[in-house]
Design an enzyme around this catalytic site. Structure first.
Site, PDB file in Angstrom:
ATOM      1  CB  CYS A  82      -0.917  -0.007   1.221  1.00  0.00           C
ATOM      2  SG  CYS A  82      -0.031  -0.181   2.794  1.00  0.00           S
ATOM      3  CD  GLN A  83       4.716  -0.236   1.162  1.00  0.00           C
ATOM      4  OE1 GLN A  83       4.016  -0.705   0.270  1.00  0.00           O
ATOM      5  NE2 GLN A  83       5.362  -0.985   2.025  1.00  0.00           N
TER       6      GLN A  83
END
Length: 374
Positions: A82-83
């Site tokens: 999810c970065q």
């Protein structure tokens, strides 16, 4: 009656899987590309893991490994990296990790589970993440899923940490009926579990940086400099870089109270939940990750406890690799609450005579196009 089955994608160290196992699910298959996370998963949860890049696996590979046919799996779960959606992230919107969300949907199409559950950061609902969220919702709807979405705080479910995440749950009912409901909070904000409740009973790790003889993954930060030890002496519980005398502040922080990284060089408070445990919680220079009273960063075991991993859950790899596994995990306590809610929905679904839709063929699914994949 057979146990409800689950396939776990982007499994990491296994926080989501551990919670689902506690909720009563049968872990039939998992996929993880990182070798250290995969090693941790196997050590604690079993050998039902494929160490591979999900982009190189066909849905049929997952089903064969799990011993299931298309449409038989009860729950497909995953937390795609999810970065790329993080609201803290700077730079251009293009990030190759973003499209792993669409890989998750490709697997939903191929497996056609009764339910799917996807976890991601709050940024999935931001301007940067919204196109991918809309793509997930659109394709899931075309496949026949009714999708529930919510932003949950792990602290509401007994996790001693303020951690907001977007949760999507899709259900395939074959009618207009809906069986899933997000679990109600089990604690109020006035009664959140605290840092003290999570780590207050842990013995201090050895001063020389060696591993604790009885507590796994419990050692001091080996690279803590003399300068940072000096800084820690000035930071009170709940304090941070703003408490440092000018000569100990970084040049970029001096006379700059609006600097965006307000949590760095921060110390936790005993009687409050921690902030979000990130993949770099192993250093207090990266956030509010210093011990409440001792002049050191959190140990890996302390971070694991703040994520609600039990002490017998042992992590593989060096300090940085283990911190990443812990910080990226879904807290098992939150996962268990979500798993219990899905289990209740499954039980109700089985008791109500509804006609499940015939699973689309893969050829039909491939005709559904997404502009994001063009």
């Amino acid at each position: 009656m057979r146990k409800a089955t689950v396939i776990d994608l982007f499994s990491g160290a296994g926080g989501l899987a551990l919670g689902l196992k506690r909720a009563g699910f049968d872990l039939r298959a998992a996929v993880e590309a990182d070798k250290w996370a995969a090693s941790t998963y196997r050590k604690n949860l079993g050998e039902h893991l494929i160490e591979a890049d999900i982009q190189k696996l066909a849905a049929s590979d997952l089903l064969n490994f799990a011993g299931l046919a298309r449409g038989e799996c009860d729950l497909l779960v995953g937390g795609p990296p999810c970065q790329g959606f993080s609201v803290q992230r700077r730079g251009v919107d293009e990030d190759p990790r973003n499209k792993l969300v669409l890989e998750f949907l490709r697997c939903v199409e191929g497996v056609m589970p009764r339910f799917f559950l996807m976890e991601n950061v709050s940024g999935l609902m931001s301007k940067r993440g919204r196109p991918f969220l809309d793509a997930v919702l659109d394709r899931a709807s075309i496949l026949g899923y009714k999708v529930h979405q919510a932003k949950l705080d792990a602290a509401d479910y007994g996790v001693p940490q303020l951690r907001k995440r977007v949760i999507l749950v899709g259900e395939l009912t074959g009618s207009s009926a809906s069986f899933f409901q997000f679990p109600a909070p089990i604690v109020s904000a006035d009664n959140y579990k605290t840092v003290r409740s999570a780590i207050g009973d842990l013995a201090s790790p050895p001063e020389d940086g060696s591993p604790h003889p009885e507590i796994s993954n419990h050692a001091r930060e080996a690279k803590l400099s003399a300068l940072n030890r000096e800084r820690l002496k000035y930071i009170p519980p709940g304090g941070g870089r703003q408490d440092l005398p000018e000569h100990l502040q970084l040049p970029c922080h001096r006379n700059n109270p609006l600097h965006r990284h307000v949590e760095v060089y921060g110390r936790l408070e005993w009687d409050r939940p921690s902030g979000t445990i990130t993949a770099r919680f192993d250093s207090f220079t990266r956030g509010r990750f210093a011990h409440p009273i001792e002049h050191r960063s959190l140990t890996l075991r302390e971070g694991a406890r703040l994520q609600t991993f039990p002490d017998d859950f042992k992590f593989e790899g060096n300090r940085e690799e283990v911190a990443k596994q812990i910080g990226n995990a879904v807290p098992p306590a939150l996962a268990e609450a979500l798993g219990t809610a899905v289990m209740q929905a499954l039980s109700t679904m089985r008791a109500v005579p509804t006609k499940r839709p015939s699973p689309r063929t893969l050829a039909e699914s491939e005709q559904i196009t997404l502009s994001l994949q063009d």
